[in-house]
Design an enzyme around this catalytic site. Sequence first.
Site: not given
Length: 684
Positions: A362, A364-367, A369, A383, A480
């Site tokens: 996957g 996301g906005g920060f890295g 996985v 991650k 979150d």
Amino acid sequence: MATGHRALANLTAVLLAPIFFVWLAAAQPQVCGDSGSYSANSTYQSNLGQLSVSLPKNASASPTLFATGSVGSVPDIVYALALCRGDTNASACAACVTTAFQDAQQLCAFSKDASVFYDLCLLHFSNQNFLPDTDGRGNQFIFQTDARNVSAPAVVFDNAVGVLLNATADYASSNSSKRFATGEEMFDRGGIPAIYALVQCTPDLAPAACRSCLGDIIQMMPRYLSGGQSGRAFWIRCNYRYELYPFFSGSPLLRLPVPAFAGMPPSPVDISPPSPVDISPPSNKRGQKERSAAKISASVASTIVFVLILSASAFICFKKRKPLKKQPGLAFHNAARGKCMIFDLPTLQEATENFSEENKLGEGGFGTVYKGTLPDEQEVAVKRLSQTSREGLNQLHNEVQVLAQLQHIKLVRLLGYCSHQNEVMLVYEFVKNGCLHNFLFDERKGRKLNWNLRYNIIVGIAKGILYLHEDSSIRIIHRDLKSNNILLDENMNPKIADFGLARLLGGGHTQTKTANVAGTYGYMAPEYAIFGNVSPKIDIFSFGVLILKIVTRRKNNSSDDYNNTVNLLSDVYNCWTKDMTLQIVDKSLNVYSKSEVLRCIHIGLLCIQEDPDDRPNIFSVVLMLTRDRVKLQPPRQPAFFFARDSSSVFEHARHGNYIYDKSDVIVEDNFSVNEVTNTDPYPR
């Protein structure tokens, strides 16, 4: 001879007491006595009702979280005792004892004698006056254990548990007015790094009586709890619990090294308690000076040994890794506090096939996985931080701080991290089935989610939050919680993941305020999204949204058959008020328990109420989910409620950035770890 008679009397008391044995996975234990019954609307029931009001208040107001009381006269007199766990706070204590009274009267209907044992409190009431009995014994004895056995030899593990429990019992009986203590013992065998324990007596016991009571039930541990990963024993006047993770609040009061026999072949070890603690005053000044000198010498020696061990550990760790060129890497090393492995970059490159697209799980906005396989064939998830994201670096630093201190079956386990030049990565256990979101909103996967699985997922998430809010060594607010951050293992059991936004509440605080709101639209509580107020109740709100999503398999905003925008929270509440709740349930559920579905929706609506004070705490949520006899209050109108005749949900979205038309967007404003502008002190 007197000691022998006392030991025989104690053993006789144990053998004559009713012994109950249950699994930890089962409901919290209760015992219904045989001292008679009362009728509805009787004087006895009225007296019991008065105690159910006064005793929770008295226990929570007491510095020792303990209270006894009686109401009425013979033959309708009621005696009661309530004891809360020594590391809980006043509000949780009052809520637990109140619930215990309710449960006891339902589970032991019209019984004059009942006992209920919860994680945070115990309650016993009877028509027999048991209160003067402060020798430590009662007429019920309960064991709880985990069906899963440890991988280490049972005899070695049992012996280590015995050493830990006896040492912790010594501390509780002689050093604490609460008669309460927690302990940690290094084990380092069979994949078990440490064992954690908690012991407690009622504070009105004398030190010797407390130690004797604990000694009796500890001595019986190998017979009833042998080899189990978890264990508990309850008497009315004393109890203990041990786990393979730190389940209590704060740091352990007692720390023990690896026992000498843990690395040796199994052999029986006597775990009987030592001789009773000598609490008599010294007979002369010379003896007192000798004891003081011995204590000082022992203290100096232990300090020297500790410094040498710490220095050696630091030297070994420093030799294992290359010098880092970036300061953030050093921060990660400090944050892990020795509880995480340090991976080098080549190992993770090889494990993930150089971070190939085929291994991507996957993004996301920060890295990103990736799935990886370590040389020992262990599957992991890596991650990898985006090198251009400073916010992501802060989040990963926060995640290391949090996860390095947490161990729970309902949380994704952090195995270690890598910090090499500009590369920063976290290494987790690999969770086979991915995130809950994919199952909810993928038609093919969604068919696998029958009602039993969904109910198990809801309860499992609640228990994970309970650990974060109440049972972990540090109070954690996740901030979150959403379907993307709930992972499902091979048995579809949930694990809470992604602690990058988690906030640690230290120093007994239950609320903070931040100028930097961070989270996901659609799950954010109004007081947090609008004012930045941070408390455990914002996780409760997010959990309520999760419950409704799991039951309905609908997103926060969707379109109905007439192409009108429909807000999930509003739609569920409208159906509930019109007695049409089942219409909102996922149509693909062919078979389900109507009572469980309706109860889950009801609890979800309680969790999303606008006023955080109206939302239940997580302990109450778990009780409501697992006790169908607990009465539920009618929910108030939820936050972000829009009636069906509203022109559009999006019309409201223009007036605030927290409305639910952006459920997949993560908000992040100059994120800083644990930046607190205001705190409200509250005893934990």
